[in-house]
Design an enzyme around this catalytic site. Structure first.
Site, mmCIF file in Angstrom:
data_model
loop_
_atom_site.group_PDB
_atom_site.id
_atom_site.type_symbol
_atom_site.label_atom_id
_atom_site.label_comp_id
_atom_site.label_asym_id
_atom_site.label_seq_id
_atom_site.Cartn_x
_atom_site.Cartn_y
_atom_site.Cartn_z
ATOM 1 N N LYS A 222 42.997 29.373 24.938
ATOM 2 C CA LYS A 222 42.033 29.363 26.035
ATOM 3 C C LYS A 222 40.676 28.959 25.503
ATOM 4 O O LYS A 222 40.363 29.219 24.343
ATOM 5 C CB LYS A 222 41.987 30.769 26.630
ATOM 6 C CG LYS A 222 41.118 30.926 27.841
ATOM 7 C CD LYS A 222 41.497 32.185 28.598
ATOM 8 C CE LYS A 222 40.574 32.387 29.773
ATOM 9 N NZ LYS A 222 41.046 33.426 30.678
ATOM 10 N N HIS A 280 51.633 26.841 31.867
ATOM 11 C CA HIS A 280 51.166 27.675 32.966
ATOM 12 C C HIS A 280 50.491 26.712 33.904
ATOM 13 O O HIS A 280 49.405 26.209 33.597
ATOM 14 C CB HIS A 280 50.146 28.713 32.499
ATOM 15 C CG HIS A 280 50.767 30.022 32.165
ATOM 16 N ND1 HIS A 280 50.033 31.116 31.776
ATOM 17 C CD2 HIS A 280 52.067 30.427 32.190
ATOM 18 C CE1 HIS A 280 50.860 32.133 31.563
ATOM 19 N NE2 HIS A 280 52.093 31.739 31.799
HETATM 20 C C1 RNT Z 1 44.646 34.176 31.346
HETATM 21 C C2 RNT Z 1 45.958 33.523 31.081
HETATM 22 C C3 RNT Z 1 47.159 34.397 31.255
HETATM 23 C C4 RNT Z 1 47.120 35.261 32.498
HETATM 24 C C5 RNT Z 1 48.438 35.900 32.865
HETATM 25 C C6 RNT Z 1 48.289 36.992 33.832
HETATM 26 O O1 RNT Z 1 43.600 33.313 31.319
HETATM 27 O O2 RNT Z 1 46.079 32.383 31.856
HETATM 28 O O3 RNT Z 1 48.284 33.615 31.213
HETATM 29 O O4 RNT Z 1 46.678 34.539 33.605
HETATM 30 O O5 RNT Z 1 49.107 36.261 31.736
HETATM 31 ZN ZN ZN Z 2 47.955 31.395 31.838
#
Ligand code: RNT
Ligand code: ZN
Length: 411
Positions: A222, A280
């Site tokens: 991130k 994701h």
């Molecule tokens: C957070 C991440 C993570 C969460 C979930 C709930 O910035 O994206 O994946 O959103 O695990």
């Molecule tokens: Zn995520």
């Protein structure tokens, strides 16, 4: 034969085989859209730089309500579905308050396995929950300098690997375990290396001995979070190098990069080195805001990279958004359908033909083709796919009905 098929066939594309492929691409659907990421193990609010905003009626407050909402939402979603769980959704029963996250075992997830089987799902994926817990100290978990804190979270990670192995076995499908931690600093750090070395050690410990047959570990990087703007321990470079060295998987969340960096471009970069890439899929609006996924350009690009690289079984698609400002079931279904739409869109492109034009250096013809296919009757193809899945476009009417009869009662 309906007209839309002729239109696609004129470009050498067979909708029939597109539908067939799409039906078999699993999408892992996050459980956390239903309850604003709160889980069942006592967190009153979110923490760790992620936020759900909005106060729409009907949040699922317990296992029974969340199951009911998942049942309703999933019944409106086409295609092959997996369920993505966070450890904080353990069904603790009488053990609530007695067992902490470092002591969770598979038994707290058996009710989820039964439920997923009842729904005929393809499997369950899993996430340790390193946030919304009093043992986050100074915003840190696996990278904490306090040994008791760090080791608590390492134990949590280990328990999750054990649980995941059982989840994989239960469905005879490997379980993706995604590690995301919120660790970082609001302001200029005095030491950027120390926390990363501690995170590396913690990950090594979690991954010491896991079931390689049934568990696929992944790490999610991130760029920043709210309240942790200046420094993120689990950055992109950190995790990409870690994953490469350890032979595990990178998980790319498309809300986790600078707005001018695109996950659609990162997928093929990683496919050159990795057997698998996990995603994701979310929609960041100016920041990692986790808005509901919509059928937009970058989503189409992501889907194209999955489809045209023959990577439908290499890219593990998961969804990650949470909106509490609109009907949560509607949000869930709309995001999942958008992913399906994008995959169908990509499957209906003359991908081979376009590659040939690129390799031949005929960029004029390529531009012509890329523009012409944009106005093909995609809506008719999508409706036909939905019809074959026993569904129609009218999600809103069903959702409103459920809102009236079920969600409104939750006060
Ligand atoms: C957070 C991440 C993570 C969460 C979930 C709930 O910035 O994206 O994946 O959103 O695990
Ligand atoms: Zn995520």
């Amino acid at each position: 034969m309906t007209d839309y098929r002729k239109a696609y066939q004129a470009f050498g594309v067979d909708p029939e085989s597109a539908f067939e492929t799409l039906k078999n691409i699993p999408v892992s659907i996050h459980c956390w859209q239903g309850d604003d990421v709160l889980g069942f193990d006592g967190a009153g609010s979110l923490s760790g730089g992620i936020q759900t905003t909005g106060n729409y009626l009907g949040r699922a407050r317990n296992f029974e309500e969340l199951k009911a909402d998942i049942r309703e939402a999933f019944s409106l979603m086409p295609g092959k579905k997996r369920l993505n769980l966070h450890a904080s959704y353990a069904v603790l029963g009488a053990d609530k308050g007695k067992v902490d996250r470092d002591g969770y075992t598979f038994k707290y997830f058996i009710p989820w396995v039964e439920f997923a089987k009842e729904l005929g799902l393809d499997g369950i994926d899993f996430n340790p929950t390193f946030f919304a817990h009093p043992n986050m100290k100074d915003g840190l978990t696996l990278s904490s300098p306090q040994e008791n804190v760090r080791s608590f979270w390492v134990e949590h990670g280990k328990r999750c690997m054990e649980i995941a192995a059982e989840l994989g076995k239960a469905f005879h499908k490997p379980c993706l375990v995604n590690i995301w931690i919120p660790d970082g600093f609001k302001d200029v750090p005095a030491d950027r290396l120390g926390p990363r070395l501690r995170l590396k050690r913690s990950l090594d410990e979690i991954l010491e001995n896991y079931d390689r047959e049934w568990v696929i570990p992944a790490v999610e990087s991130k760029v920043f979070g709210i309240g942790v703007e200046s420094y993120t321990v689990g950055s992109n470079e950190f995790y990409q190098n870690y994953a490469a060295q350890k032979g595990i998987c990178c998980l790319l969340d498309n809300g986790h990069y600078h707005p001018l960096e695109y996950v659609s471009d990162k997928i093929p970069a990683l496919l050159a080195f990795y057997d698998r890439v996990a995603l994701h899929v979310t929609r960041g609006v100016r920041w990692d805001s986790d808005h509901v996924v919509l059928f937009e350009d970058e989503l189409k690009e992501i889907a194209k990279e999955i489809v045209r690289n023959g990577a439908t079984d290499k890219v593990l698609i998961g969804l990650d958004y949470f909106d509490a400002s609109i009907n949560r079931i509607f949000a869930w279904v709309t995001g999942q359908r958008s992913m399906q739409k994008a995959l169908l869109y990509a499957l209906l492109l003359p991908n081979e033909e376009m590659k040939k034009l690129q390799d031949a250096g005929d960029f004029t013809a390529l531009m012509d083709l890329q523009e012409r296919i944009k106005t093909l009757p995609f809506g008719a193809a999508w409706e036909d796919y939905l019809r074959r899945e026993g569904l129609a476009e009218d999600v809103l009417a069903r959702v409103r009905d459920y809102e009236r009869t079920v969600l409104k009662e939750r006060v």
